[in-house]
Design a protein around this motif. Structure first.
Motif, mmCIF file in Angstrom:
data_model
loop_
_atom_site.group_PDB
_atom_site.id
_atom_site.type_symbol
_atom_site.label_atom_id
_atom_site.label_comp_id
_atom_site.label_asym_id
_atom_site.label_seq_id
_atom_site.Cartn_x
_atom_site.Cartn_y
_atom_site.Cartn_z
ATOM 1 N N ARG A 1 -13.890 5.839 3.321
ATOM 2 C CA ARG A 1 -13.037 5.585 2.237
ATOM 3 C C ARG A 1 -12.214 4.247 2.320
ATOM 4 O O ARG A 1 -11.615 3.902 1.122
ATOM 5 N N LEU A 2 -12.384 3.628 3.293
ATOM 6 C CA LEU A 2 -11.926 2.254 3.340
ATOM 7 C C LEU A 2 -12.940 1.299 3.606
ATOM 8 O O LEU A 2 -13.736 1.493 4.559
ATOM 9 N N ASP A 3 -13.202 0.416 2.945
ATOM 10 C CA ASP A 3 -14.110 -0.698 2.822
ATOM 11 C C ASP A 3 -14.221 -1.448 4.300
ATOM 12 O O ASP A 3 -15.075 -1.450 5.039
ATOM 13 N N ASN A 4 -13.104 -1.619 4.829
ATOM 14 C CA ASN A 4 -12.564 -2.422 6.012
ATOM 15 C C ASN A 4 -11.420 -1.671 6.712
ATOM 16 O O ASN A 4 -10.468 -1.230 6.041
ATOM 17 N N GLN A 5 -11.401 -1.534 7.892
ATOM 18 C CA GLN A 5 -10.425 -1.080 8.583
ATOM 19 C C GLN A 5 -9.029 -2.113 8.511
ATOM 20 O O GLN A 5 -9.312 -3.457 8.840
ATOM 21 N N TRP A 6 -8.116 -1.437 8.255
ATOM 22 C CA TRP A 6 -7.003 -2.235 7.936
ATOM 23 C C TRP A 6 -6.199 -2.466 9.156
ATOM 24 O O TRP A 6 -6.157 -1.716 10.042
ATOM 25 N N SER A 7 -5.511 -3.689 9.474
ATOM 26 C CA SER A 7 -4.702 -3.903 10.502
ATOM 27 C C SER A 7 -3.744 -2.890 10.737
ATOM 28 O O SER A 7 -3.189 -2.125 9.766
ATOM 29 N N ASP A 8 -2.994 -2.658 12.112
ATOM 30 C CA ASP A 8 -2.055 -1.987 12.338
ATOM 31 C C ASP A 8 -0.956 -2.101 11.535
ATOM 32 O O ASP A 8 -0.318 -1.181 10.910
ATOM 33 N N LYS A 9 -0.624 -3.312 11.440
ATOM 34 C CA LYS A 9 0.666 -3.961 10.437
ATOM 35 C C LYS A 9 0.513 -3.545 8.992
ATOM 36 O O LYS A 9 1.304 -2.949 8.405
ATOM 37 N N VAL A 10 -0.819 -3.523 8.583
ATOM 38 C CA VAL A 10 -0.866 -3.241 7.102
ATOM 39 C C VAL A 10 -1.012 -1.490 6.728
ATOM 40 O O VAL A 10 -0.391 -1.098 6.136
ATOM 41 N N SER A 11 -1.393 -0.904 7.660
ATOM 42 C CA SER A 11 -1.636 0.483 7.783
ATOM 43 C C SER A 11 -0.235 1.188 7.780
ATOM 44 O O SER A 11 -0.014 2.016 7.113
ATOM 45 N N VAL A 12 0.779 0.477 8.746
ATOM 46 C CA VAL A 12 2.164 1.145 8.697
ATOM 47 C C VAL A 12 2.785 0.644 7.322
ATOM 48 O O VAL A 12 3.444 1.702 6.833
ATOM 49 N N ARG A 13 2.599 -0.439 6.949
ATOM 50 C CA ARG A 13 3.267 -0.707 5.774
ATOM 51 C C ARG A 13 2.758 -0.057 4.455
ATOM 52 O O ARG A 13 3.800 0.607 3.742
ATOM 53 N N ILE A 14 1.658 0.375 4.473
ATOM 54 C CA ILE A 14 0.951 1.359 3.501
ATOM 55 C C ILE A 14 1.357 2.774 3.644
ATOM 56 O O ILE A 14 2.011 3.568 2.764
ATOM 57 N N ALA A 15 1.724 3.243 4.843
ATOM 58 C CA ALA A 15 2.128 4.408 5.144
ATOM 59 C C ALA A 15 3.558 4.549 4.833
ATOM 60 O O ALA A 15 4.045 5.594 4.153
ATOM 61 N N ARG A 16 4.477 3.680 5.044
ATOM 62 C CA ARG A 16 5.716 3.657 4.421
ATOM 63 C C ARG A 16 5.992 3.569 3.060
ATOM 64 O O ARG A 16 6.782 4.327 2.257
ATOM 65 N N CYS A 17 4.945 2.784 2.494
ATOM 66 C CA CYS A 17 4.906 3.079 0.804
ATOM 67 C C CYS A 17 4.699 4.286 0.344
ATOM 68 O O CYS A 17 5.428 4.900 -0.660
ATOM 69 N N VAL A 18 3.557 4.934 0.868
ATOM 70 C CA VAL A 18 3.308 6.229 0.484
ATOM 71 C C VAL A 18 4.673 7.428 0.849
ATOM 72 O O VAL A 18 4.861 8.086 -0.351
ATOM 73 N N LEU A 19 5.168 7.224 1.873
ATOM 74 C CA LEU A 19 6.184 8.213 2.188
ATOM 75 C C LEU A 19 7.377 7.840 1.267
ATOM 76 O O LEU A 19 7.936 8.788 0.767
ATOM 77 N N GLY A 20 7.304 6.672 0.924
ATOM 78 C CA GLY A 20 8.467 6.204 0.073
ATOM 79 C C GLY A 20 8.420 6.614 -1.470
ATOM 80 O O GLY A 20 9.332 7.208 -1.952
ATOM 81 N N LEU A 21 6.972 6.742 -1.765
ATOM 82 C CA LEU A 21 6.798 7.349 -2.922
ATOM 83 C C LEU A 21 7.274 8.860 -2.748
ATOM 84 O O LEU A 21 7.678 9.528 -4.032
ATOM 85 N N LEU A 22 6.820 9.650 -2.140
ATOM 86 C CA LEU A 22 6.811 11.128 -1.956
ATOM 87 C C LEU A 22 8.571 11.331 -1.781
ATOM 88 O O LEU A 22 8.809 12.215 -2.235
ATOM 89 N N ARG A 23 9.099 10.233 -1.167
ATOM 90 C CA ARG A 23 10.807 10.443 -1.267
ATOM 91 C C ARG A 23 11.309 10.338 -2.683
ATOM 92 O O ARG A 23 12.200 11.005 -3.006
ATOM 93 N N ASP A 24 10.691 9.358 -3.337
ATOM 94 C CA ASP A 24 11.285 8.957 -4.662
ATOM 95 C C ASP A 24 11.124 10.199 -5.692
ATOM 96 O O ASP A 24 11.895 10.443 -6.613
ATOM 97 N N VAL A 25 9.903 10.831 -5.356
ATOM 98 C CA VAL A 25 9.613 12.037 -6.211
ATOM 99 C C VAL A 25 10.615 13.278 -5.801
ATOM 100 O O VAL A 25 10.668 13.986 -6.776
ATOM 101 N N GLY A 26 10.952 13.435 -4.670
ATOM 102 C CA GLY A 26 11.770 14.627 -4.309
ATOM 103 C C GLY A 26 10.974 15.410 -3.166
ATOM 104 O O GLY A 26 11.785 16.559 -2.783
ATOM 105 N N PHE A 27 9.715 14.743 -2.949
ATOM 106 C CA PHE A 27 9.053 15.838 -1.794
ATOM 107 C C PHE A 27 9.432 15.532 -0.313
ATOM 108 O O PHE A 27 9.393 16.501 0.576
#
Length: 268
Positions: free
Chosen positions: A148-174
């Motif tokens: 599902r990922l074309d290339n493995q993301w670096s640890d730094k990118v993965s952490v940033r994306i993880a925080r963004c997704v959790l930020g979206l879930l927080r914004d929605v109220g989840f």
């Protein structure tokens, strides 16, 4: 190659969420000034000239409008933007706007869609109290191995994306912020109005009565088929929909002619 495999291959994950998580208030501000049919370049220019995003730079404005707002609400048609615009004007509770914004955003981002359904709601059902970046990082690791990922993301990118997704879930109220990086899980319940509008939107998109309650979009709110039937049945005829059941067969009779009329009815 089977149809199932084709579908799976198409669900590639990207870093698109890094351009903007929920952006609830920014989206509301843009929609209050957006005009259906206006060329995107003209709208982008107007957003910048009128300072609709505050002190954002021209580059940031273009990014938000072209890479967040347009993919979520204007493609393949601008119907999501028109629905949200009417929800704002109707005076319905703010959470209805946020719920629908989340559906439209998740549909355009398979990473958000899949993580919410496959990881977030199972965590809710297990009674997990908090969520940090670890489940998302594990999810991304699995996604790399199954393609599902074309290339493995670096640890730094993965952490940033993880925080963004959790930020979206927080914004929605989840999720609810408790301490930095750790968020309390909320057993969120979609509003009646949000459920009714989503059902009608699916109906107008061509989803049949027999498929509507099983549509995967309900999984974004942790709802099973029986949850959907019970909720829509409870909304009632006076608010736009009649649910008829005969064994496992469910039939919907809409007493409104359009989603626009439904929003007006729900707002009364």
């Amino acid at each position: 190659m089977t149809m199932t495999m084709d579908k799976e291959v198409q669900r590639k994950y990207s870093t698109a969420i890094s351009k903007g998580a929920g952006m609830i208030e920014e989206t509301r501000r843009l929609l209050e000034h957006w005009r259906s049919g206006e060329p995107l370049d003209d709208f982008t220019r107007r957003v910048q000239e009128e300072g609709l995003l505050g002190n954002s730079t021209a580059y940031r404005t273009r990014d938000v409008v072209r890479r967040v707002f347009a993919p979520r609400f204007l493609r393949p048609s601008d119907k999501p933007a028109r629905i949200l615009q009417q929800v704002i004007a109707s005076g319905l509770p703010g959470r209805v706007f946020t719920e629908l914004l989340f559906v439209f955003a998740a549909r355009q981002d398979p990473l958000v869609y899949d993580f919410t359904i496959r990881e977030y709601w199972p965590a809710v059902r297990r009674g997990r109290p908090v969520m940090d970046t670890d489940p998302m990082l594990s999810f991304l690791s699995e996604a790399h191995y199954d393609g599902r990922l074309d290339n493995q993301w670096s640890d730094k990118v993965s952490v940033r994306i993880a925080r963004c997704v959790l930020g979206l879930l927080r914004d929605v109220g989840f999720l609810r912020e408790v301490v930095r990086g750790r968020r309390e899980i909320v057993d969120y319940r979609i509003s009646d109005e949000g459920a009714a509008i989503l059902a009608r939107e699916l109906n107008e998109a061509g989803v049949t009565d027999s498929s509507l309650c099983n549509h995967p979009d309900w999984g974004l709110f942790g709802m099973t088929r029986s949850d959907v039937v019970e909720r829509l049945d409870g909304i009632g005829e006076h608010r736009g929909v009649i649910v008829q059941r005969a064994g496992s067969v469910v039939h919907f009779t809409w007493v409104v002619k359009s989603i626009e009329e439904l929003i007006d009815v729900l707002a009364r």
